[in-house]
Scaffold this active site. Sequence first.
Site, mmCIF file in Angstrom:
data_model
loop_
_atom_site.group_PDB
_atom_site.id
_atom_site.type_symbol
_atom_site.label_atom_id
_atom_site.label_comp_id
_atom_site.label_asym_id
_atom_site.label_seq_id
_atom_site.Cartn_x
_atom_site.Cartn_y
_atom_site.Cartn_z
ATOM 1 N N LYS A 163 0.842 -1.204 0.000
ATOM 2 C CA LYS A 163 0.000 0.000 0.000
ATOM 3 C C LYS A 163 0.875 1.252 0.000
ATOM 4 O O LYS A 163 0.607 2.219 -0.713
ATOM 5 C CB LYS A 163 -0.955 -0.024 1.206
ATOM 6 C CG LYS A 163 -2.031 -1.103 1.067
ATOM 7 C CD LYS A 163 -2.839 -1.375 2.327
ATOM 8 C CE LYS A 163 -3.775 -2.560 2.113
ATOM 9 N NZ LYS A 163 -4.537 -2.956 3.301
ATOM 10 N N GLN A 212 -4.895 -1.829 9.641
ATOM 11 C CA GLN A 212 -4.717 -3.126 9.001
ATOM 12 C C GLN A 212 -5.278 -4.241 9.888
ATOM 13 O O GLN A 212 -5.008 -4.285 11.090
ATOM 14 C CB GLN A 212 -3.221 -3.362 8.699
ATOM 15 C CG GLN A 212 -2.924 -4.608 7.895
ATOM 16 C CD GLN A 212 -3.511 -4.594 6.473
ATOM 17 O OE1 GLN A 212 -3.634 -3.540 5.854
ATOM 18 N NE2 GLN A 212 -3.876 -5.754 5.960
ATOM 19 N N ASP A 228 -11.126 2.301 3.733
ATOM 20 C CA ASP A 228 -11.337 0.860 3.611
ATOM 21 C C ASP A 228 -12.825 0.546 3.426
ATOM 22 O O ASP A 228 -13.187 -0.567 3.036
ATOM 23 C CB ASP A 228 -10.884 0.150 4.905
ATOM 24 C CG ASP A 228 -9.582 -0.613 4.726
ATOM 25 O OD1 ASP A 228 -9.283 -1.012 3.596
ATOM 26 O OD2 ASP A 228 -8.886 -0.798 5.742
HETATM 27 N N1 GUN Z 1 -6.737 -7.270 5.998
HETATM 28 C C1 GUN Z 1 -6.991 -7.999 4.881
HETATM 29 N N2 GUN Z 1 -7.517 -7.216 3.916
HETATM 30 C C2 GUN Z 1 -7.601 -5.975 4.428
HETATM 31 C C3 GUN Z 1 -8.056 -4.734 3.895
HETATM 32 O O1 GUN Z 1 -8.528 -4.614 2.753
HETATM 33 N N3 GUN Z 1 -7.962 -3.677 4.758
HETATM 34 C C4 GUN Z 1 -7.478 -3.783 6.014
HETATM 35 N N4 GUN Z 1 -7.446 -2.679 6.776
HETATM 36 N N5 GUN Z 1 -7.054 -4.927 6.542
HETATM 37 C C5 GUN Z 1 -7.110 -6.015 5.744
#
Ligand code: GUN
Length: 293
Positions: free
Chosen positions: A52, A96, A119
């Site tokens: 990211k 996350q 998100d």
């Molecule tokens: N863990 C697995 N996929 C994601 C996601 O798209 N966003 C976040 N914040 N955590 C994750």
Amino acid sequence: MQLIDGKKISLQLQEDIANEVKQLLASGLKQPHLAAILVGNDGGSETYVASKIKACERVGFKSTLIRLPEYVTEEKLLNAVYDLNNNQDVDGFIVQLPLPRHINEHKIIEAIKPSKDVDGFHPLNVGRMVLNLPCYVSATPYGIVHLLEKYNIETSGKHCVVIGRSHIVGSPMSILLAKNTALGNCTVTLCHSKTENLISHTLKADIIICALGSPEFLRAHMIKDGAVVIDVGTTRVESIDSKSGYKLKGDVKFDEVAPKCSYITPVPGGVGPMTIASLIKNTMLAAKKEIYK
Ligand code: GUN
């Protein structure tokens, strides 16, 4: 069989956003800014967050990573969320997942300001998504819809089977595909761990979205000829062939299933890169205040 190249589409999307960033900066506006909170050092989460941040660099966003130890208290994590909510320079942020077991995930997500929840996990964004109101759509389902669009895959009237009912992928995916919108209008069956005779559903599916996190779960005898198969799985399995000591495995037994499909996503290089592109897209929407004015 056509391979759906998520990596290529993701890079194209990021290139478009990079051009938009240049225009924003040229018109005197500030650089979009995405922040991420990472608790502990789970290998998978480390990899996702690193991707990211790399994508932010690629498109010209500012990024901030806030690392907290595995044993951080819920209160300290909440304070980190409040700080980002109040930081005028941060347009959007993510926490996350997964979080350590002693932390209440819902409490943390509900503390995120909906206008910065890129998100799309906050109940307000989920509710607005269900009602077709402007919102941040959860990155993975949003990325999958984009892939279907790019490859001109017809969804209207099709029977779609979603396997897995997580809040992050399966549930929002089933809702998006059933909507009365250009990329919806599917008849959706949402299957999960209590589904009886799963194969009776998958054999009828025109489109299968496999999001259960069980390596090579979907086998050739479970699908009909010409099905579209979207593999959301990314489980790390040990591998002596790779430098890192592990390989990413999808939920689909690719070599066996691919010859029967009309379209299929690979792992890696399918859905994963699209999740990143969608997050970047949502952050751009946040920077431009297009969802929450
Ligand atoms: N863990 C697995 N996929 C994601 C996601 O798209 N966003 C976040 N914040 N955590 C994750």
